[in-house]
Design an enzyme around this catalytic site. Structure first.
Site, PDB file in Angstrom:
ATOM      1  N   ASP A   1      -6.831   6.119  -9.960  1.00 39.55           N
ATOM      2  CA  ASP A   1      -6.665   7.225 -10.910  1.00 39.55           C
ATOM      3  C   ASP A   1      -8.009   7.913 -11.128  1.00 39.55           C
ATOM      4  OD1 ASP A   1      -4.028   6.628 -11.157  1.00 39.55           O
ATOM      5  OD2 ASP A   1      -4.139   5.777 -13.166  1.00 39.55           O
TER       6      ASP A   1
ATOM      7  N   GLU B   1       6.168   3.234 -11.715  1.00 39.95           N
ATOM      8  CA  GLU B   1       6.896   2.131 -11.081  1.00 39.95           C
ATOM      9  C   GLU B   1       7.819   1.439 -12.075  1.00 39.95           C
ATOM     10  OE1 GLU B   1       3.393   1.075  -7.840  1.00 39.95           O
ATOM     11  OE2 GLU B   1       3.342   0.104  -9.801  1.00 39.95           O
TER      12      GLU B   1
ATOM     13  N   THR C   1       5.962  -0.052  -1.910  1.00 37.25           N
ATOM     14  CA  THR C   1       4.576   0.220  -1.542  1.00 37.25           C
ATOM     15  C   THR C   1       4.008  -0.866  -0.611  1.00 37.25           C
ATOM     16  OG1 THR C   1       2.390   0.646  -2.452  1.00 37.25           O
ATOM     17  CG2 THR C   1       3.821  -0.792  -3.713  1.00 37.25           C
TER      18      THR C   1
ATOM     19  N   GLU D   1       5.506   3.518   0.925  1.00 33.47           N
ATOM     20  CA  GLU D   1       4.191   4.159   0.796  1.00 33.47           C
ATOM     21  C   GLU D   1       3.140   3.131   1.181  1.00 33.47           C
ATOM     22  OE1 GLU D   1       3.656   5.127  -3.307  1.00 33.47           O
ATOM     23  OE2 GLU D   1       5.294   6.581  -3.332  1.00 33.47           O
TER      24      GLU D   1
ATOM     25  N   LEU E   1      -3.139   1.598  -0.580  1.00 32.18           N
ATOM     26  CA  LEU E   1      -4.540   2.022  -0.614  1.00 32.18           C
ATOM     27  C   LEU E   1      -4.791   2.997   0.531  1.00 32.18           C
ATOM     28  CD1 LEU E   1      -5.984  -1.584  -1.098  1.00 32.18           C
ATOM     29  CD2 LEU E   1      -5.614   0.122  -2.885  1.00 32.18           C
TER      30      LEU E   1
END
Length: 488
Positions: free
Chosen positions: A99, A184, A340, A378, A381
């Protein structure tokens, strides 16, 4: 032949920067974004994903929505010929991995928390987490007469009304409904903002008065009014064996522990189910699919207690499938599950974290496929290397290309995290272009792959007992090849 190969095509999307719309809800980077989208189009990318921040759009006051910045951005995406995945981001940006900006939930919502701090997720020590409202207030009319779910539903209604041109034109194809921190479906069990460090087990986050009252009522109904929320599950950075709850033969395998874990994980499933039902009503008839995101909690996966998954709300053990239950709930809404850490290899992880991202990915994807869902992924990182891309390719088509038609299993789509100047430069960009081509089964870009039908009404609510039947028996995942047959 081309038609058969097309059935192996996996769509690739790229997540836009967190600050593509500024913290004061303006779209200022028009020229920069247009140039970046052009490079994505040249790389044959299918679409982009973007956070549509509640804190920006309804920031000025209840029911006062300002969609202008997002309309400008969406117009640019349409102009570039790309599709769009829109995340209904009911959480705060800031405080999680990666973020770079801080966008809290609306101030007027946080103001309610000044007099009633229990609207926020709370750990046993009393620390509040202001990233997302506790699911304990889903049905509490605390927000100028509205419940949390009514606020989310009204936001989505306003989105549909204001973005009708992009929905009707088939630009917006995916509505990902935010269900928790980082968007999530989970509890905020491992907040960096409160000192959590990988690979801490995290904490149960259900000690606000609303969830506590719910638990007490359920325990009394079950004939155990004396049962309380756990007091032996340790702190954010503990290891499992430091706690009584997660120790071998610890609380988690007792009748009381199982009751708590079932309650805790069921609350999360019901939370997702209720909000998806609202989303379904809002987007009925649109050619979109609904989606949710599940977090890839791969640390402590190799120990029997799966502690970090349990604190996040995923009741997954060696003999209980905590992801297939979620997938089964999603079948009611024909929703896509987006998972993810698709780029991670077990061999890259530190051994003390007992981490197994590859097994976890295989378990979750298999759970979704077994329930007949669209499954997407996805990366967790940012990576630009062939190893990461080849792992994603392997997970996208676990047994490789089928030249005679659709492969037995494949991802519906993959979203790359995230767009940056670094991605679009030099070797990184050329490797990425090769990756997209391989995801497309070495075919040219095709915008008609996997066309979506108009969204139908969700099926009737599924009894929790039927959802929980999906937990047992825990089946082995489908076979995954060691390596992709189409490496970068």
């Amino acid at each position: 032949m081309a038609g058969n190969l097309l059935a192996n095509y996996v769509q690739v999307n790229v997540m836009l920067p967190l600050d593509v719309v500024t913290v004061d809800n303006k779209f200022e980077k028009v020229d920069e974004t247009r140039a970046q989208l052009k490079k994505l189009t040249e790389a044959s990318v299918d679409g982009v994903m973007v956070d549509v921040w509640w804190g920006l759009v309804e920031g000025k006051g209840p029911g006062a929505y300002d969609w202008d910045a997002y309309k400008q951005l969406f117009g640019l995406v349409q102009e570039a010929g790309l599709k769009l995945q829109a995340i209904m981001s009911f959480h705060q940006c800031g405080g999680n991995v990666g973020d770079i900006v801080n966008i809290p939930i609306p101030q007027w919502v946080r103001d309610v928390g000044a007099s009633d701090p229990d609207i926020f997720y709370t750990n046993r020590g009393g620390a509040r987490n202001i990233e997302y409202l506790t699911l304990g207030v889903d049905d509490q009319p605390l927000f100028h007469g509205r419940t949390a779910i009514q606020m989310y539903a009204d936001y989505m209604k306003s989105f549909r009304e204001n973005m009708a041109e992009f929905l009707d034109a088939g630009v917006i194809v995916d509505i990902e409904v935010g269900l928790g921190p980082a968007g999530e479906m989970r509890y905020p069990s491992y907040p960096q903002s409160q000192g959590w460090v990988f690979p801490g087990i995290g904490e149960f986050i259900c000690y606000d008065k609303y969830l506590e009252a719910d638990f007490k009522a359920e325990a009394a109904k079950a004939g155990h009014p004396e049962w309380e929320l756990p007091d032996d599950a340790g702190e954010y950075n503990d290891t499992p064996e430091k706690t009584r709850f997660f120790a071998d033969n610890g609380t988690y395998v007792t009748e009381k522990g199982k009751f708590f874990l079932t309650w805790y994980s069921n609350k999360l499933i019901k939370h997702g189910d209720k909000i998806l039902d609202e989303a379904n009503k809002v987007f009925l008839g649109c050619r979109v699919q609904l989606a949710i995101k599940i977090s890839g909690i791969h640390w402590w996966y190799r120990v029997p207690n799966h502690a970090a998954e349990l604190t996040a709300g995923y009741y997954n053990l060696d003999n209980r499938d905590g992801y297939r239950t979620i997938a089964r709930m999603l079948t009611r809404h024909r929703a896509c599950v987006n998972f993810t850490c698709a780029e991670m290899r077990d061999s890259e992880q530190s051994s003390e974290a007992k981490s197994a991202p590859e097994e976890l990915v295989q378990q979750v994807l298999s759970a979704g496929w077994r329930e007949g869902l669209h499954v997407a992924c996805e990366n967790a990182l940012g990576r630009y290397d062939a190893t990461a891309y080849n792992t994603i390719l392997r997970n996208s088509r676990p047994t490789g290309i089928n030249k005679n038609g659709p492969p037995e299993h494949k991802l519906f789509g993959f979203t790359y995290l995230r767009l940056s100047d670094e991605l679009l430069e030099g070797q990184n960009y050329s490797t990425f272009k090769t990756f997209v081509k391989r995801m497309h089964a070495n075919m040219d870009h095709n915008s008609n792959v996997d066309p979506l039908e108009p969204l139908q009404r969700s099926m009737p609510e599924m009894p929790i007992g039927k959802i929980l039947q999906a937990a047992h028996p825990k089946l082995a995942p489908f076979p995954f090849d060691e390596n992709t047959d189409l490496p970068v």
